[in-house]
Write a protein that holds these residues in place. Structure first.
Motif, PDB file in Angstrom:
ATOM      1  N   UNK A   1      18.686  -2.530  -5.813  1.00 36.24           N
ATOM      2  CA  UNK A   1      17.554  -1.747  -5.479  1.00 36.24           C
ATOM      3  C   UNK A   1      16.869  -1.289  -6.827  1.00 36.24           C
ATOM      4  N   UNK A   2      15.421  -1.595  -6.885  1.00 37.86           N
ATOM      5  CA  UNK A   2      14.835  -1.380  -8.262  1.00 37.86           C
ATOM      6  C   UNK A   2      14.052   0.047  -7.849  1.00 37.86           C
ATOM      7  N   UNK A   3      14.236   1.214  -8.316  1.00 40.31           N
ATOM      8  CA  UNK A   3      13.501   2.384  -8.187  1.00 40.31           C
ATOM      9  C   UNK A   3      12.311   2.369  -8.722  1.00 40.31           C
ATOM     10  N   UNK A   4      11.116   2.911  -8.240  1.00 42.45           N
ATOM     11  CA  UNK A   4       9.906   3.121  -8.698  1.00 42.45           C
ATOM     12  C   UNK A   4       9.775   3.870 -10.110  1.00 42.45           C
ATOM     13  N   UNK A   5       8.873   3.044 -11.120  1.00 44.44           N
ATOM     14  CA  UNK A   5       8.805   3.799 -12.598  1.00 44.44           C
ATOM     15  C   UNK A   5       7.330   3.440 -12.677  1.00 44.44           C
ATOM     16  N   UNK A   6       6.562   4.604 -12.079  1.00 42.50           N
ATOM     17  CA  UNK A   6       4.908   4.453 -12.153  1.00 42.50           C
ATOM     18  C   UNK A   6       4.871   4.290 -13.677  1.00 42.50           C
ATOM     19  N   UNK A   7       3.687   3.730 -14.007  1.00 45.24           N
ATOM     20  CA  UNK A   7       2.570   3.206 -13.080  1.00 45.24           C
ATOM     21  C   UNK A   7       2.832   1.511 -12.863  1.00 45.24           C
ATOM     22  N   UNK A   8       3.918   0.958 -13.646  1.00 47.73           N
ATOM     23  CA  UNK A   8       3.769  -0.364 -13.575  1.00 47.73           C
ATOM     24  C   UNK A   8       5.070  -0.792 -12.501  1.00 47.73           C
ATOM     25  N   UNK A   9       6.150  -0.126 -12.224  1.00 48.16           N
ATOM     26  CA  UNK A   9       7.018  -0.606 -11.371  1.00 48.16           C
ATOM     27  C   UNK A   9       6.951   0.135 -10.118  1.00 48.16           C
ATOM     28  N   UNK A  10       6.366  -0.511  -8.865  1.00 52.27           N
ATOM     29  CA  UNK A  10       6.450   0.382  -7.683  1.00 52.27           C
ATOM     30  C   UNK A  10       7.587   0.374  -6.935  1.00 52.27           C
TER      31      UNK A  10
ATOM     32  N   UNK B   1       0.830  -1.194   0.011  1.00 50.11           N
ATOM     33  CA  UNK B   1       0.141  -0.239   0.032  1.00 50.11           C
ATOM     34  C   UNK B   1       0.853   1.544   0.026  1.00 50.11           C
ATOM     35  N   UNK B   2       2.040   1.211   0.305  1.00 49.17           N
ATOM     36  CA  UNK B   2       3.066   2.411   0.139  1.00 49.17           C
ATOM     37  C   UNK B   2       3.596   2.738  -1.199  1.00 49.17           C
ATOM     38  N   UNK B   3       3.648   3.952  -1.245  1.00 49.11           N
ATOM     39  CA  UNK B   3       4.193   4.497  -2.575  1.00 49.11           C
ATOM     40  C   UNK B   3       5.491   5.442  -2.510  1.00 49.11           C
ATOM     41  N   UNK B   4       6.338   5.431  -3.545  1.00 51.48           N
ATOM     42  CA  UNK B   4       7.229   6.340  -3.758  1.00 51.48           C
ATOM     43  C   UNK B   4       8.334   6.448  -2.695  1.00 51.48           C
ATOM     44  N   UNK B   5       8.555   7.593  -2.063  1.00 51.50           N
ATOM     45  CA  UNK B   5       9.634   7.711  -1.147  1.00 51.50           C
ATOM     46  C   UNK B   5       9.430   6.847   0.053  1.00 51.50           C
ATOM     47  N   UNK B   6       8.052   7.160   0.490  1.00 56.34           N
ATOM     48  CA  UNK B   6       7.729   6.234   1.685  1.00 56.34           C
ATOM     49  C   UNK B   6       7.952   4.980   1.637  1.00 56.34           C
ATOM     50  N   UNK B   7       7.553   4.149   0.587  1.00 55.83           N
ATOM     51  CA  UNK B   7       7.571   2.826   0.103  1.00 55.83           C
ATOM     52  C   UNK B   7       9.069   2.277   0.379  1.00 55.83           C
ATOM     53  N   UNK B   8       9.793   3.059  -0.409  1.00 49.82           N
ATOM     54  CA  UNK B   8      11.319   2.691  -0.508  1.00 49.82           C
ATOM     55  C   UNK B   8      11.963   3.146   0.788  1.00 49.82           C
ATOM     56  N   UNK B   9      11.901   3.885   1.606  1.00 47.53           N
ATOM     57  CA  UNK B   9      12.623   3.811   2.954  1.00 47.53           C
ATOM     58  C   UNK B   9      11.883   2.872   3.675  1.00 47.53           C
ATOM     59  N   UNK B  10      10.626   2.501   3.552  1.00 47.60           N
ATOM     60  CA  UNK B  10      10.070   1.173   4.476  1.00 47.60           C
ATOM     61  C   UNK B  10      11.007   0.004   3.962  1.00 47.60           C
ATOM     62  N   UNK B  11      11.241   0.037   2.693  1.00 45.75           N
ATOM     63  CA  UNK B  11      11.955  -1.325   2.127  1.00 45.75           C
ATOM     64  C   UNK B  11      13.461  -1.219   2.381  1.00 45.75           C
ATOM     65  N   UNK B  12      13.961   0.013   2.424  1.00 44.01           N
ATOM     66  CA  UNK B  12      15.428   0.198   3.144  1.00 44.01           C
ATOM     67  C   UNK B  12      15.661  -0.395   4.428  1.00 44.01           C
ATOM     68  N   UNK B  13      14.532   0.146   5.129  1.00 35.11           N
ATOM     69  CA  UNK B  13      14.773  -0.282   6.755  1.00 35.11           C
ATOM     70  C   UNK B  13      14.656  -1.659   7.042  1.00 35.11           C
ATOM     71  N   UNK B  14      13.925  -2.412   6.232  1.00 32.99           N
ATOM     72  CA  UNK B  14      13.865  -3.878   6.445  1.00 32.99           C
ATOM     73  C   UNK B  14      14.859  -4.525   5.844  1.00 32.99           C
ATOM     74  N   UNK B  15      15.618  -4.064   4.658  1.00 32.59           N
ATOM     75  CA  UNK B  15      16.732  -4.752   4.010  1.00 32.59           C
ATOM     76  C   UNK B  15      17.906  -4.566   5.043  1.00 32.59           C
ATOM     77  N   UNK B  16      17.998  -3.146   5.683  1.00 34.06           N
ATOM     78  CA  UNK B  16      19.065  -3.309   6.786  1.00 34.06           C
ATOM     79  C   UNK B  16      18.926  -4.339   7.939  1.00 34.06           C
ATOM     80  N   UNK B  17      17.628  -4.268   8.322  1.00 32.62           N
ATOM     81  CA  UNK B  17      17.272  -5.368   9.304  1.00 32.62           C
ATOM     82  C   UNK B  17      17.543  -6.606   9.124  1.00 32.62           C
ATOM     83  N   UNK B  18      17.278  -7.055   7.825  1.00 30.26           N
ATOM     84  CA  UNK B  18      17.804  -8.392   7.297  1.00 30.26           C
ATOM     85  C   UNK B  18      19.301  -8.828   7.118  1.00 30.26           C
ATOM     86  N   UNK B  19      19.871  -7.566   6.649  1.00 30.76           N
ATOM     87  CA  UNK B  19      21.204  -7.713   6.420  1.00 30.76           C
ATOM     88  C   UNK B  19      21.922  -7.868   7.902  1.00 30.76           C
ATOM     89  N   UNK B  20      21.586  -7.299   8.956  1.00 33.34           N
ATOM     90  CA  UNK B  20      21.851  -7.782  10.301  1.00 33.34           C
ATOM     91  C   UNK B  20      21.690  -9.109  10.652  1.00 33.34           C
TER      92      UNK B  20
END
Length: 145
Positions: free
Chosen positions: A120-129, A93-112
């Motif tokens: 990292x695949x950055x958003x390319x609306x409308x098909x790539x979130x 349900x998240x989009x744009x910067x909010x989505x990517x920041x949430x994914x980055x936080x989870x990526x850091x947690x799992x790297x730990x």
């Protein structure tokens, strides 16, 4: 008729993989069978030799709704890219910067916990979130989506 699904991973270290995926999925390592306080106690009672006691492990959804994930020891290591992979819905349900920041936080947690960040695949609306491609401790690719 629908069927129950189990996801199975080949692994060099099923116990370690189960621990990682329990953290990644919010699951728990499957409890030992009734009558046994630990898996070690059960395996000892069943006569499983010590060198075979890490041949398999599993994680389960504590809510009982998600599939069981099973890890089985195999002699060979991972050789090529996965043809099937898991997408961990870390930012539904998240989009744009909010989505990517949430994914980055989870990526850091799992790297730990032993994961490796691959891409990292950055958003390319409308098909790539946008998503982050990761690998578990044994190199199995998965996406944070």
């Amino acid at each position: 008729m629908s069927r129950e699904v189990q996801v199975t991973f080949d692994a060099a270290d099923p116990g370690a993989q189960a621990e990682f995926w329990a953290v990644a999925l919010g699951y728990r390592v499957q409890e030992p069978p009734g009558g046994f306080a630990t898996w070690e106690e059960a395996l000892e009672a069943w006569g499983v030799p010590p060198e075979r006691r890490n041949d398999a492990s599993a994680v389960v959804d504590p809510d009982g709704t998600g599939p069981r994930v099973f890890f089985q020891r195999v002699p060979e290591g991972k050789q090529v890219k996965n043809r099937v992979h898991l997408d961990l819905r870390a930012a539904p349900g998240l989009q744009g910067d909010e989505r990517m920041a949430t994914l980055e936080t989870e990526a850091e947690r799992l790297v730990g916990h032993g994961a490796t960040r691959l891409l990292r695949v950055d958003p390319e609306p409308p098909l790539i979130p946008g998503n982050i491609v990761m690998a578990d401790p044994e190199g199995n690719e998965f996406c944070l989506d």
